[in-house]
Motif scaffolding. Sequence first.
Motif, PDB file in Angstrom:
ATOM      1  N   LYS A 158     -31.981  62.336 -24.141  1.00  0.00           N
ATOM      2  CA  LYS A 158     -33.282  61.707 -24.383  1.00  0.00           C
ATOM      3  C   LYS A 158     -33.776  60.908 -23.186  1.00  0.00           C
ATOM      4  O   LYS A 158     -34.977  60.864 -22.904  1.00  0.00           O
TER       5      LYS A 158
ATOM      6  N   TYR B  73     -33.635  61.549 -20.165  1.00  0.00           N
ATOM      7  CA  TYR B  73     -34.255  62.417 -19.171  1.00  0.00           C
ATOM      8  C   TYR B  73     -35.621  62.932 -19.631  1.00  0.00           C
ATOM      9  O   TYR B  73     -36.410  63.407 -18.813  1.00  0.00           O
ATOM     10  N   ILE B  74     -35.863  62.867 -20.927  1.00  0.00           N
ATOM     11  CA  ILE B  74     -37.101  63.392 -21.493  1.00  0.00           C
ATOM     12  C   ILE B  74     -38.148  62.305 -21.671  1.00  0.00           C
ATOM     13  O   ILE B  74     -39.337  62.510 -21.429  1.00  0.00           O
ATOM     14  N   ASP B  75     -37.713  61.128 -22.098  1.00  0.00           N
ATOM     15  CA  ASP B  75     -38.610  60.022 -22.432  1.00  0.00           C
ATOM     16  C   ASP B  75     -38.415  58.891 -21.417  1.00  0.00           C
ATOM     17  O   ASP B  75     -37.440  58.142 -21.480  1.00  0.00           O
ATOM     18  N   ARG B  76     -39.341  58.750 -20.483  1.00  0.00           N
ATOM     19  CA  ARG B  76     -39.207  57.747 -19.423  1.00  0.00           C
ATOM     20  C   ARG B  76     -39.324  56.334 -19.970  1.00  0.00           C
ATOM     21  O   ARG B  76     -38.722  55.409 -19.430  1.00  0.00           O
TER      22      ARG B  76
ATOM     23  N   PRO C 228     -36.240  67.001 -17.143  1.00  0.00           N
ATOM     24  CA  PRO C 228     -35.511  67.153 -18.409  1.00  0.00           C
ATOM     25  C   PRO C 228     -34.583  68.365 -18.387  1.00  0.00           C
ATOM     26  O   PRO C 228     -35.005  69.466 -18.043  1.00  0.00           O
TER      27      PRO C 228
ATOM     28  N   SER D 180     -32.223  71.247 -20.389  1.00  0.00           N
ATOM     29  CA  SER D 180     -32.281  71.860 -21.719  1.00  0.00           C
ATOM     30  C   SER D 180     -31.184  71.239 -22.579  1.00  0.00           C
ATOM     31  O   SER D 180     -30.173  70.756 -22.058  1.00  0.00           O
TER      32      SER D 180
ATOM     33  N   TYR E  22     -42.929  68.790 -14.593  1.00  0.00           N
ATOM     34  CA  TYR E  22     -43.468  67.971 -15.671  1.00  0.00           C
ATOM     35  C   TYR E  22     -44.821  68.486 -16.145  1.00  0.00           C
ATOM     36  O   TYR E  22     -45.179  68.355 -17.311  1.00  0.00           O
TER      37      TYR E  22
ATOM     38  N   TYR F  93     -43.785  71.017 -18.514  1.00  0.00           N
ATOM     39  CA  TYR F  93     -42.925  70.552 -19.607  1.00  0.00           C
ATOM     40  C   TYR F  93     -43.660  69.705 -20.628  1.00  0.00           C
ATOM     41  O   TYR F  93     -43.326  69.733 -21.810  1.00  0.00           O
ATOM     42  N   LYS F  94     -44.686  68.966 -20.213  1.00  0.00           N
ATOM     43  CA  LYS F  94     -45.373  68.040 -21.127  1.00  0.00           C
ATOM     44  C   LYS F  94     -45.877  68.682 -22.399  1.00  0.00           C
ATOM     45  O   LYS F  94     -45.721  68.125 -23.483  1.00  0.00           O
TER      46      LYS F  94
ATOM     47  N   LYS G  36     -44.606  71.052 -24.036  1.00  0.00           N
ATOM     48  CA  LYS G  36     -43.456  71.305 -24.903  1.00  0.00           C
ATOM     49  C   LYS G  36     -43.034  70.039 -25.641  1.00  0.00           C
ATOM     50  O   LYS G  36     -42.615  70.083 -26.792  1.00  0.00           O
ATOM     51  N   ILE G  37     -43.131  68.878 -24.972  1.00  0.00           N
ATOM     52  CA  ILE G  37     -42.794  67.618 -25.611  1.00  0.00           C
ATOM     53  C   ILE G  37     -43.809  67.312 -26.706  1.00  0.00           C
ATOM     54  O   ILE G  37     -43.460  66.924 -27.814  1.00  0.00           O
TER      55      ILE G  37
END
Length: 313
Positions: A167, A169-172, A199, A201, A304, A307-308, A310-311
């Motif tokens: 998490k 790495y995904i949520d700054r 992030p 996988s 990013y 990737y954004k 996908k989040i």
Amino acid sequence: MPHTLKAVDGHEEPIENHSLPRIFFSKVGNQKLRTAIWSGVDKGEGKRTPLLFFNGIGANLEIAQAFADTFTGRDIITFDMPGIGGSPDPTIPYRPWWVAKAAKQILLENGYDMVDVLGVSWGGGPAQQFAWQNKKMTKRLILCATTTGVTMVPGNPKALSKMASPKRYIDRDFLAKNFETLYGDAASSSGEFSINMMPPSVKGYLFQLMAMMGYSTIPFIRRIKAKTLVIMGDKDHIVPVINGKMLNALLPRSKLRVIEGAGHLFLLTRRDETIQIIRNFFLEPEVPMPHKDSVQLPSVEESYTHYKPKIAS
């Protein structure tokens, strides 16, 4: 490619002021590994021994940019683990011996037959494994904030519980809020880490965790011949200093340095000081290396952008 790079405090840095890596894919068996090589800058003392860099868990190769930007006297070679950064997901589980084998293949394919080896945190296991499997290729070994493996003395349970998930790495925002709890470094330093963070996988992260299950370097550590430097931070919440003392006691040709007030990420948060310790270990001449602000590589900004969505979904 832009002519400027975004720095950690938001200002723009001229791209020519920074050492950017050549990024490409290497194929080891059926696994593609995204690989980076920073070319060393001759400081008037001749070409120095290249450095093989094993990163921490979940850490993409761009996170090594700040280190490479300061430690410019030699080539630096690193690669993303399967499912980390830009490497495709792993197809089967792997172990540290495979990581060391992959590193050897990448080095030989790119013309390197002798390297210094640096392992950070999770990367300390493969670094020790490489030094043992490839004694003739390993000149010196540097182990930062790392352990002998499953035989380690564990750190703070609050920090370790947050390591089980990618998490951070995904949520700054999550990273910034929990940075000091996680690593022991000051929260104000989180930008040094997150600016080039990508992030992983979930599968890649879990397989990287699994790679160390039941693994220990103790069965072979006394047979590592390379002269070794162990560096620890006395405020590290993940890897307590006692683990560095264990490594120092077990490695035949080692010395230990403890950085006071430093947490787990001292290679970034106390970068200049740590690099000076490593340069002293290498007996390098005193060549001025001015501090450079951390900058975001174009490959991270692009990742990013993709990737954004996908989040959000």
